[in-house]
Design a protein around this motif. Structure first.
Motif, PDB file in Angstrom:
ATOM      1  N   ALA A   1       0.833  -1.268   0.120  1.00  0.00           N
ATOM      2  CA  ALA A   1      -0.094   0.009   0.050  1.00  0.00           C
ATOM      3  C   ALA A   1       0.883   1.060  -0.159  1.00  0.00           C
ATOM      4  CB  ALA A   1      -0.860  -0.006   1.310  1.00  0.00           C
ATOM      5  N   SER A   2       0.494   2.034  -0.753  1.00  0.00           N
ATOM      6  CA  SER A   2       1.163   3.426  -0.723  1.00  0.00           C
ATOM      7  C   SER A   2       0.393   4.663  -0.445  1.00  0.00           C
ATOM      8  CB  SER A   2       2.119   3.866  -2.021  1.00  0.00           C
ATOM      9  OG  SER A   2       0.906   3.843  -2.951  1.00  0.00           O
ATOM     10  N   ILE A   3       0.877   5.456   0.582  1.00  0.00           N
ATOM     11  CA  ILE A   3       0.128   6.710   0.971  1.00  0.00           C
ATOM     12  C   ILE A   3       1.090   7.970   0.906  1.00  0.00           C
ATOM     13  CG2 ILE A   3      -1.031   7.718   3.066  1.00  0.00           C
ATOM     14  CD1 ILE A   3      -1.568   4.855   4.071  1.00  0.00           C
TER      15      ILE A   3
ATOM     16  N   CYS B   1      -7.559  10.924   2.824  1.00  0.00           N
ATOM     17  CA  CYS B   1      -6.301  10.071   2.494  1.00  0.00           C
ATOM     18  C   CYS B   1      -6.683   8.955   1.523  1.00  0.00           C
ATOM     19  CB  CYS B   1      -6.059   9.340   3.957  1.00  0.00           C
ATOM     20  SG  CYS B   1      -4.591   8.029   3.971  1.00  0.00           S
ATOM     21  N   GLU B   2      -5.690   8.833   0.644  1.00  0.00           N
ATOM     22  CA  GLU B   2      -5.908   7.877  -0.275  1.00  0.00           C
ATOM     23  C   GLU B   2      -4.673   6.635  -0.236  1.00  0.00           C
ATOM     24  OE1 GLU B   2      -5.593   9.750  -4.224  1.00  0.00           O
ATOM     25  OE2 GLU B   2      -7.684  10.686  -4.049  1.00  0.00           O
ATOM     26  N   ILE B   3      -5.164   5.652  -0.385  1.00  0.00           N
ATOM     27  CA  ILE B   3      -4.394   4.416  -0.389  1.00  0.00           C
ATOM     28  C   ILE B   3      -4.540   3.884  -1.776  1.00  0.00           C
ATOM     29  CG2 ILE B   3      -3.770   2.220   0.986  1.00  0.00           C
ATOM     30  CD1 ILE B   3      -5.398   3.408   3.262  1.00  0.00           C
ATOM     31  N   GLN B   4      -3.464   3.397  -2.185  1.00  0.00           N
ATOM     32  CA  GLN B   4      -3.187   2.538  -3.476  1.00  0.00           C
ATOM     33  C   GLN B   4      -2.827   1.216  -3.168  1.00  0.00           C
ATOM     34  OE1 GLN B   4      -3.799   3.613  -7.031  1.00  0.00           O
ATOM     35  NE2 GLN B   4      -3.836   1.433  -7.257  1.00  0.00           N
ATOM     36  N   LEU B   5      -3.721   0.251  -3.389  1.00  0.00           N
ATOM     37  CA  LEU B   5      -3.176  -1.363  -2.800  1.00  0.00           C
ATOM     38  C   LEU B   5      -2.782  -1.899  -4.317  1.00  0.00           C
ATOM     39  CD1 LEU B   5      -6.574  -1.877  -1.092  1.00  0.00           C
ATOM     40  CD2 LEU B   5      -4.623  -1.356  -0.129  1.00  0.00           C
TER      41      LEU B   5
ATOM     42  N   LYS C   1     -10.188   5.687  -0.968  1.00  0.00           N
ATOM     43  CA  LYS C   1     -10.217   7.075  -0.377  1.00  0.00           C
ATOM     44  C   LYS C   1     -11.061   7.000   1.025  1.00  0.00           C
ATOM     45  CE  LYS C   1     -10.465   9.286  -4.820  1.00  0.00           C
ATOM     46  NZ  LYS C   1     -11.026  10.393  -5.541  1.00  0.00           N
TER      47      LYS C   1
END
Length: 164
Positions: free
Chosen positions: A4-6, A71-75, A63
């Motif tokens: 995951a990237s934040i 906050c957005e998290i790309q999985l 989101k």
């Protein structure tokens, strides 16, 4: 395992039988559902309000609002990480000019013909590589200008296969 990237920070998240591990460390937290899409998170003796604003399963983007801050998290799962490692992670962002081989392999099947109109995401050919059949899809809408390979032909990485 998931990644995951934040905000350019990357975390590896694993779930064991009893715990979540973040970058190999046990994540000691308590989550309680308050109501639909709203949760109370207790972490290191502090409480946080968590709201799930949107979950886009196609782009794997989540989101959230943590204490009302967006906050957005790309999985990324293990398959996304493998595609990224092989250089195949950004095929959907390319302009429909040509399709190149993402890796060395054998042309197993060609699903289109010259002059044919295709839409973004249409299967155009199947590349056999690493004992797997990989379906290559059109990166955008367009008309097939030329097919540079034949069924059964071996190809190298970055070799042009189809031009628009």
């Amino acid at each position: 395992m998931y990644s995951a990237s934040i905000k350019n920070s990357v975390f590896e998240v694993e779930k064991s039988k009893e715990h979540f591990l973040v970058n190999g460390n046990v994540l000691d937290w308590t989550i309680s559902k308050v109501r639909d899409r709203h949760f109370l998170v207790i972490f290191k003796e502090q409480s946080y309000n968590l709201e799930v604003v949107e979950v886009n399963t196609q782009s794997k983007l989540v989101k959230l609002k943590l204490n009302n801050k967006p906050c957005e998290i790309q999985l990324k799962d293990k398959f996304d990480l493998l595609l990224e490692k092989l250089g195949m992670n950004n095929l959907q962002h390319q302009v429909a000019k040509d399709i190149k081989a993402p890796m060395p392999g054998l042309i197993f099947d060609i699903k289109v013909s010259e002059g044919q109109e295709v839409k973004k995401g249409d299967a155009v050919l199947i590349l056999e590589a690493m004992k797997m059949e990989n379906i290559l899809k059109s990166p955008g809408d367009g008309i097939i200008k030329s097919i540079k390979v034949k069924k059964g032909e071996s190809v190298e990485k970055n070799q042009v296969l189809i031009q628009f």
